[in-house]
Every structure is written in structure tokens, then in C-alpha cells.
Design a protein around this motif. Structure first.
Motif, PDB file in Angstrom:
ATOM      1  N   ARG A 142       0.844  -1.181   0.015  1.00  0.00           N
ATOM      2  CA  ARG A 142       0.051  -0.023   0.050  1.00  0.00           C
ATOM      3  C   ARG A 142       0.751   1.385   0.186  1.00  0.00           C
ATOM      4  NH1 ARG A 142      -4.722  -0.250   4.567  1.00  0.00           N
ATOM      5  NH2 ARG A 142      -5.760  -2.023   3.941  1.00  0.00           N
ATOM      6  N   CYS A 143       0.356   2.346  -0.402  1.00  0.00           N
ATOM      7  CA  CYS A 143       0.985   3.638  -0.497  1.00  0.00           C
ATOM      8  C   CYS A 143       0.919   4.029   1.047  1.00  0.00           C
ATOM      9  CB  CYS A 143       0.407   4.598  -1.429  1.00  0.00           C
ATOM     10  SG  CYS A 143       0.721   6.305  -1.250  1.00  0.00           S
ATOM     11  N   ALA A 144       1.806   4.453   1.523  1.00  0.00           N
ATOM     12  CA  ALA A 144       1.967   4.942   3.016  1.00  0.00           C
ATOM     13  C   ALA A 144       1.138   6.145   3.056  1.00  0.00           C
ATOM     14  CB  ALA A 144       3.360   5.077   3.559  1.00  0.00           C
ATOM     15  N   PHE A 145       1.076   6.912   2.022  1.00  0.00           N
ATOM     16  CA  PHE A 145       0.333   8.281   1.910  1.00  0.00           C
ATOM     17  C   PHE A 145      -1.325   8.074   1.745  1.00  0.00           C
ATOM     18  CE2 PHE A 145       4.056  10.968   1.041  1.00  0.00           C
ATOM     19  CZ  PHE A 145       4.799  10.671   2.181  1.00  0.00           C
ATOM     20  N   CYS A 146      -1.607   7.466   0.625  1.00  0.00           N
ATOM     21  CA  CYS A 146      -2.989   7.566   0.296  1.00  0.00           C
ATOM     22  C   CYS A 146      -3.589   5.957   0.431  1.00  0.00           C
ATOM     23  CB  CYS A 146      -3.202   7.835  -1.137  1.00  0.00           C
ATOM     24  SG  CYS A 146      -2.529   6.759  -2.161  1.00  0.00           S
ATOM     25  N   ARG A 147      -2.671   5.099   0.743  1.00  0.00           N
ATOM     26  CA  ARG A 147      -3.162   3.507   0.860  1.00  0.00           C
ATOM     27  C   ARG A 147      -3.673   2.787  -0.344  1.00  0.00           C
ATOM     28  NH1 ARG A 147      -5.355   2.567   6.399  1.00  0.00           N
ATOM     29  NH2 ARG A 147      -4.200   4.286   7.618  1.00  0.00           N
ATOM     30  N   LEU A 177       5.578   4.072  -1.656  1.00  0.00           N
ATOM     31  CA  LEU A 177       4.561   5.145  -2.185  1.00  0.00           C
ATOM     32  C   LEU A 177       4.086   5.023  -3.601  1.00  0.00           C
ATOM     33  CD1 LEU A 177       6.852   8.287  -0.907  1.00  0.00           C
ATOM     34  CD2 LEU A 177       4.692   7.294   0.361  1.00  0.00           C
ATOM     35  N   CYS A 178       2.897   5.607  -3.756  1.00  0.00           N
ATOM     36  CA  CYS A 178       2.508   5.415  -5.179  1.00  0.00           C
ATOM     37  C   CYS A 178       3.384   6.257  -6.048  1.00  0.00           C
ATOM     38  CB  CYS A 178       1.037   5.639  -5.241  1.00  0.00           C
ATOM     39  SG  CYS A 178       0.617   7.344  -5.048  1.00  0.00           S
ATOM     40  N   LYS A 179       3.176   6.407  -7.224  1.00  0.00           N
ATOM     41  CA  LYS A 179       4.087   7.110  -8.086  1.00  0.00           C
ATOM     42  C   LYS A 179       4.013   8.693  -7.786  1.00  0.00           C
ATOM     43  CE  LYS A 179       5.553   3.378 -10.972  1.00  0.00           C
ATOM     44  NZ  LYS A 179       7.003   2.897 -11.032  1.00  0.00           N
ATOM     45  N   ILE A 180       2.795   9.065  -7.897  1.00  0.00           N
ATOM     46  CA  ILE A 180       2.336  10.523  -7.527  1.00  0.00           C
ATOM     47  C   ILE A 180       2.965  11.010  -6.193  1.00  0.00           C
ATOM     48  CG2 ILE A 180      -0.008  10.185  -6.919  1.00  0.00           C
ATOM     49  CD1 ILE A 180       0.802  12.946  -9.277  1.00  0.00           C
ATOM     50  N   HIS A 181       2.960  10.129  -5.079  1.00  0.00           N
ATOM     51  CA  HIS A 181       3.310  10.723  -4.124  1.00  0.00           C
ATOM     52  C   HIS A 181       4.996  10.323  -3.897  1.00  0.00           C
ATOM     53  CE1 HIS A 181      -1.043  10.304  -2.608  1.00  0.00           C
ATOM     54  NE2 HIS A 181      -0.628  11.441  -2.543  1.00  0.00           N
ATOM     55  N   HIS A 182       5.415   9.530  -4.656  1.00  0.00           N
ATOM     56  CA  HIS A 182       6.818   9.238  -4.638  1.00  0.00           C
ATOM     57  C   HIS A 182       7.381  10.508  -5.310  1.00  0.00           C
ATOM     58  CE1 HIS A 182      10.648   6.646  -6.020  1.00  0.00           C
ATOM     59  NE2 HIS A 182      10.815   7.633  -5.051  1.00  0.00           N
TER      60      HIS A 182
HETATM   61 ZN   LIG Z   1      -0.125   7.542  -2.692  1.00  0.00          ZN
END
Ligand SMILES: [Zn+2]
Length: 251
Positions: A142-147, A177-182
Motif C-alpha cells: 500500500r501507499c503509506a500516504f494514500c493507501r 509510495l504510489c508514483k504520484i506521492h513518490h
Molecule cells: Zn499514494
């Protein structure tokens, strides 16, 4: 329980082993069709403990190339296969890439340095792949920011840049992290406090734009990150602190 120390494939591919040219991983068939067969359980244990195996790749009858270290990095119950990563230059599908990068060295006539460089490139890539695997697993993919849970859209971001390519990239220095949050984290649009709270760059907070900015970025402000289950996998507060200071200096 005794753990396997090696895996073997044959040139005739009786187990239908194959290489994935995209992930550059070997797909190694389960022993038989029973996921709970001792051999399969053993390989799964090696994966959990991140211990290497020797990989015997048959070239022709009675002749094997031995490859060390190889790691079991994935387990696909549906396809009855394990995914295996190795850095061995003779077996890397991106070997030619490394050779391309080494052309300049070859032009200088330094074969030894060229060979070393190619190997090193592969080692670096292997470490990056293993790091991604470990971090994503720790965060339950999961993305640590948006899951977000879409594995192909997830990366393992470094909290502090990993300067030593042969060093063991540790999970506490990573964030799934997902690509955008990375990209937003690397671009200092977002920071994470040592206590694991997300901060959005102040000027961005007041900007008006579409739903991605509103929900995907602004909405994260002062939200806690999603942490791994195991305390040992949690992001290291000291590294977060170092990175957060950089973030604060960037605006
Ligand atoms: Zn994310």
C-alpha cells in the motif's frame, strides 16, 4: 526443518521455468502441484528470511552454471511459481544494457574495468529490486500516504538517498509510495515529520486546482502515514528528521 540450499532448472524446462523480461526475474515452478509440499514450504521460508539459494542453471546435459546468490522474492499461488532474482551477469536480461553503458570503458581498452562495471550495474539493480520487494511487503503493498493498493503503481522511496549501491537498503529507510506521492515526496511537495505526520508545502496548500491537488495532495496535510505492522519495519525517526529538515529548507 531443513531449508533448501539450491534450486535447479534444466535446459528442457521440465518445470516450465521461464524468465520475465520485464521484471528480469526467473519464474520457478513449484515442486509438484501442492503448495504445501516440503520443498515449496522450504522455499517460502527462505523468502521470508531473505536467505539466498544457489541456482543451478542447466546449460546442457550434465553441465550447470552455478549462480550465487539468488533470492526467492515472490510467491504466486495461482501460477504455482516462485519468483527468483539474481544479479549474475551471465543471467541478467539487462546484461546488454550494462554493456552499452560500458562502451566508453571498452573504448578505453580496459576490459577488466568494463567487466567490473557491468557486474556492478547488475548488483545495483538487484539491490533496488530487493529493496522494493521488502518495502512493499512491509507496507502490505500500500501507499503509506494514500493507501493505494495497486502494486504496479507503487515504488519503494528512499527516505535518505542510498549512496552505497552495494549497501543493504534497509526497510526503515524506505517508504512504500504510489508514483504520484513518490514524485511529490522527492520533489519536496510533501514532507514527513519524525513522528510520521505528512506536511504539505505551505504555498501548495492555498493553490486552487482540480481533485488531484485537493484530495491527492492538500487532503494529506497533517495526516499520519500508514505504517508497517512490524515495529522493526517502521520508518526510522532519525532519517525522517534528516529528510524533514531538507523539506523545510526547500521552501
Ligand atoms: Zn499514494
Amino acid at each position: 526443518m531443513e531449508l533448501p540450499i539450491s534450486i535447479t532448472t534444466s535446459p528442457k524446462n521440465p518445470y516450465q521455468d521461464s524468465f520475465d523480461p520485464v521484471t528480469r526475474e526467473l519464474h520457478y515452478r513449484y515442486f509438484g502441484r501442492d503448495p504445501d509440499h516440503t520443498d515449496n514450504v522450504g522455499l517460502r521460508r527462505l523468502m521470508a528470511e531473505q536467505r539466498p539459494v544457489i541456482y543451478f542453471h542447466a546449460i546442457q546435459k550434465g553441465m550447470y552454471l552455478s549462480i550465487w546468490p539468488a533470492y526467492i522474492v515472490g510467491d504466486d499461488l495461482n501460477a504455482l511459481t516462485f519468483r527468483v532474482a539474481t544479479d549474475h551477469p551471465a543471467f541478467a536480461h539487462d546484461q546488454w544494457m550494462a554493456q552499452q553503458e560500458g562502451v566508453a570503458l571498452a573504448a578505453a581498452g580496459d576490459r577488466e574495468l568494463e567487466r567490473h562495471y557491468a557486474t556492478r550495474t547488475n548488483v545495483t539493480r538487484l539491490h533496488q529490486r530487493l529493496f522494493r520487494n521488502r518495502v512493499l511487503r512491509a507496507y502490505q503493498t500500500r501507499c503509506a500516504f494514500c493507501r493505494l493498493r495497486q502494486e504496479p503503481l507503487l515504488d519503494a522511496a528512499h527516505i535518505v538517498a542510498d549512496k552505497d549501491p552495494t549497501g543493504n537498503p534497509a526497510v526503515p529507510n524506505g517508504l512504500s509510495l504510489c508514483k504520484i506521492h513518490h514524485a511529490a515526496f522527492d520533489g519536496m511537495f510533501l514532507g514527513v515529520t519524525p513522528k510520521g505526520v505528512i506536511h504539505v508545502r505551505p504555498d501548495l496548500l492555498h493553490e486552487k486546482d482540480g481533485p488531484m491537488l485537493r484530495h491527492g495532495l492538500q487532503g494529506l496535510h497533517e495526516q499520519p502515514i500508514h505504517r508497517p505492522r512490524r515495529a522493526a519495519d517502521h520508518p526510522d525517526p532519525d532519517r525522517l528528521d534528516l529528510r524533514y529538515r531538507e523539506f523545510r529548507q526547500a521552501y
